[in-house]
Scaffold this active site. Sequence first.
Site, PDB file in Angstrom:
ATOM      1  N   LYS A  73       0.644  -1.081   0.019  1.00 32.89           N
ATOM      2  CA  LYS A  73      -0.030  -0.109   0.079  1.00 32.89           C
ATOM      3  C   LYS A  73       0.917   1.176  -0.094  1.00 32.89           C
ATOM      4  O   LYS A  73       1.827   1.385   1.000  1.00 32.89           O
ATOM      5  CB  LYS A  73      -0.945  -0.027   1.232  1.00 32.89           C
ATOM      6  CG  LYS A  73      -1.642   1.358   1.413  1.00 32.89           C
ATOM      7  CD  LYS A  73      -2.508   1.166   2.631  1.00 32.89           C
ATOM      8  CE  LYS A  73      -2.998   2.229   3.201  1.00 32.89           C
ATOM      9  NZ  LYS A  73      -4.146   2.105   4.319  1.00 32.89           N
TER      10      LYS A  73
HETATM   11  C1  5RP Z   1      -1.406   4.842   7.703  1.00 32.28           C
HETATM   12  C2  5RP Z   1      -2.322   3.931   6.947  1.00 32.28           C
HETATM   13  C3  5RP Z   1      -3.933   4.091   6.866  1.00 32.28           C
HETATM   14  O1  5RP Z   1      -4.730   3.037   6.934  1.00 32.28           O
HETATM   15  C4  5RP Z   1      -4.104   4.932   5.742  1.00 32.28           C
HETATM   16  O2  5RP Z   1      -3.370   5.969   5.327  1.00 32.28           O
HETATM   17  C5  5RP Z   1      -5.442   5.331   5.930  1.00 32.28           C
HETATM   18  O3  5RP Z   1      -6.241   5.541   4.820  1.00 32.28           O
HETATM   19  P1  5RP Z   1      -6.614   7.149   4.199  1.00 32.28           P
HETATM   20  O4  5RP Z   1      -5.371   7.800   4.149  1.00 32.28           O
HETATM   21  O5  5RP Z   1      -7.202   6.878   3.107  1.00 32.28           O
HETATM   22  O6  5RP Z   1      -7.654   7.686   5.123  1.00 32.28           O
HETATM   23  O7  5RP Z   1      -2.166   2.902   6.639  1.00 32.28           O
HETATM   24  O8  5RP Z   1      -0.362   4.325   7.844  1.00 32.28           O
END
Ligand code: 5RP
Length: 260
Positions: free
Chosen positions: A171
């Site tokens: 991710k």
């Molecule tokens: C932080 C994460 C979070 O799950 C992620 O960033 C959250 O999702 P969004 O940015 O879409 O609110 O892994 O390290």
Amino acid sequence: MGWGMKNRLSRIINPKTGHCVMLAMDHGYFGNIPGQLKCFTDLNPLFDHADALMLTRGMLRSCVAAEIDKPIVLRVSAGSSMMKELSNEEINVTIEDAIRLNVSAITCSIFVGGEYEKQTIMNLSKLVNWGQDYGIPVLAVTAVGREMARDARYLGMASRLAAEMGAHFVKTYYCDDFEDVTGICPVPIVIAGGKKIPERDALQMAKNAIDKGAVGVDMGRNIFLSDSPIGMITAVGAIVHENASVNEAYEIYENGPKGL
Ligand code: 5RP
């Protein structure tokens, strides 16, 4: 990949479309709880619309019904809060408890270039070793320190590093020239949504990411902070799984119910 590993991963990344929409709800793990979040219990109506849920052990136990039929991607790293150095994380959940919780994947952040870079890369390696032992896929999150540029060079390097360590999927954040990130990462990439932005912009970002090689999204704030969270997650799903245009997806969002 062994059968168990493949089976778990196929619950997250839909084998029919090759894509996935994950709902990220792990924001509280380092103390990041803006007033709007209050309690993720409120997010239950969204769960049906996600392919997978990403969250922490405590929130899973407290806020998600055990009868749910959704794959869980469990964050198993912690150790710092927004009050201190965020990269100072360790693994805080045992593999035995992750298995007891019947999770489909485990995840931790790596802070490439961060103060505790090595510790976080070794955290990831520990998860990969556990994953290999028990057939559980590992998602690596490329966290970005305040001082890092969110550009293709940095995010590409961090994503590739995660893949080299054995992560089964990664991710990361969307950025300009995103094809340079996906182009050097041999495992599937999902994008985080990041801070809340206007719905059309968030949909455009999802569209661009898919067009440039991401398999999906792991989105949080741009879904649950929207005035129509169900409309938004359905719209994102249309882009990710059905190749909908941004205009088509925006219409889906606009027609979604207000609130949850
Ligand atoms: C932080 C994460 C979070 O799950 C992620 O960033 C959250 O999702 P969004 O940015 O879409 O609110 O892994 O390290």
